[in-house]
Design an enzyme around this catalytic site. Structure first.
Site, PDB file in Angstrom:
ATOM      1  N   GLU A  40      -1.921 -79.889  35.172  1.00 33.36           N
ATOM      2  CA  GLU A  40      -1.141 -81.000  34.995  1.00 33.36           C
ATOM      3  C   GLU A  40      -1.687 -82.141  35.500  1.00 33.36           C
ATOM      4  OE1 GLU A  40       2.392 -82.839  37.506  1.00 33.36           O
ATOM      5  OE2 GLU A  40       2.282 -80.951  37.726  1.00 33.36           O
ATOM      6  N   ASP A  44      -1.978 -85.457  32.895  1.00 35.80           N
ATOM      7  CA  ASP A  44      -1.659 -86.786  33.439  1.00 35.80           C
ATOM      8  C   ASP A  44      -2.703 -87.836  33.211  1.00 35.80           C
ATOM      9  OD1 ASP A  44       0.401 -88.383  34.869  1.00 35.80           O
ATOM     10  OD2 ASP A  44      -1.318 -88.428  35.765  1.00 35.80           O
ATOM     11  N   ASP A 113       5.839 -81.773  33.622  1.00 37.42           N
ATOM     12  CA  ASP A 113       4.707 -81.320  33.995  1.00 37.42           C
ATOM     13  C   ASP A 113       3.944 -80.397  33.000  1.00 37.42           C
ATOM     14  OD1 ASP A 113       5.287 -82.750  36.209  1.00 37.42           O
ATOM     15  OD2 ASP A 113       5.987 -81.481  37.536  1.00 37.42           O
ATOM     16  N   GLU A 116       2.273 -82.121  30.265  1.00 35.40           N
ATOM     17  CA  GLU A 116       1.146 -82.631  30.790  1.00 35.40           C
ATOM     18  C   GLU A 116      -0.078 -81.648  30.837  1.00 35.40           C
ATOM     19  OE1 GLU A 116       2.450 -86.646  33.188  1.00 35.40           O
ATOM     20  OE2 GLU A 116       2.243 -84.811  34.192  1.00 35.40           O
TER      21      GLU A 116
END
Length: 229
Positions: A40, A44, A113, A116
């Site tokens: 994640e 991101d 999440d 990502e």
């Protein structure tokens, strides 16, 4: 590989060479063993870079602050969760029993999440170009709906959207002092957010204006805006 994961790959538009990466990306921290938090983190960073690069090319006349606001709208948790629901991502998540019973597979932050994490997994599986291609494909509708008009929002709105894009708690505003006569008052406001160690401050002839000034100060402190718009 299970049929269900094959179905998810078709929805994502990407077939993993390393199925373990895909499974890890779908594993929430409530599940025993390794989880998707590191993926994640990576996803991101990739998402923000790809979105920023695309906005830089699409809006050559936009100022830095405008680009930051557009990116915040693109990558906010609400947008990512909406995409994840379109992929039926909740059906594939590996959750602990408690999280499963509480409906974690529907929770916006968990879905965002996981998406990502999948971006991070695709990057590790096939490199930056593959990750970029998927991100741009998934966000096509959102990109096409953006205009610079979207940046003409007040500081409180911009701060809220930025925090939502990071799945953070909303800002808390408090009037800490009021000075002057009733017909000529000055309001002093503090804005508290979890991402900053210190509260941001603002003052104005009304509470609303003081809150806007405090929100603008918070955006500068976060590095989202530079104060030279």
């Amino acid at each position: 590989m299970s049929v269900s994961l094959s179905r998810l790959e078709r929805q994502l538009g990407y077939t993993f060479k390393d199925q373990e990466l895909m499974i890890l990306a779908l594993t929430h921290r409530s599940f025993a063993g390794r989880n998707n938090e590191r993926l994640e983190f990576l996803g991101d960073a990739i998402l923000n870079f790809v979105a920023g690069e695309a906005l830089f090319e699409r809006f050559p006349q936009a100022r830095e602050g405008q680009l930051s606001r557009l990116r915040a709208r693109l990558v906010k948790g609400e947008t990512l969760a909406l995409l994840a629901r379109g992929f039926d991502l909740g059906e594939y998540l590996r959750l602990g029993s408690g999280e499963l019973k509480s409906g974690g597979f529907r929770r916006e932050s968990i879905l965002a999440d996981a998406l990502e994490a999948l971006i991070g997994a695709i990057y590790l599986d096939a490199g930056m170009e593959a990750a970029r291609e998927r991100v741009l494909a998934w966000l096509t509708t959102e990109f096409d709906s953006l205009t610079l008009v979207d940046t003409n929002k007040d500081p409180k709105t911009r701060l809220q959207e930025f925090l939502q894009s990071r799945a953070c708690d909303l800002p808390r505003y408090e009037v800490v002092d009021i000075q002057g006569e009733p017909h000529c008052r000055t309001f002093f406001v503090e804005c508290e957010i979890n991402l900053l160690n210190e509260k941001s401050r603002g003052q104005g002839v009304s509470r609303r204006i003081a809150e806007q000034v405090a929100a603008a100060a918070a955006l500068i402190a976060l590095g989202v805006e530079n104060g030279h718009e």
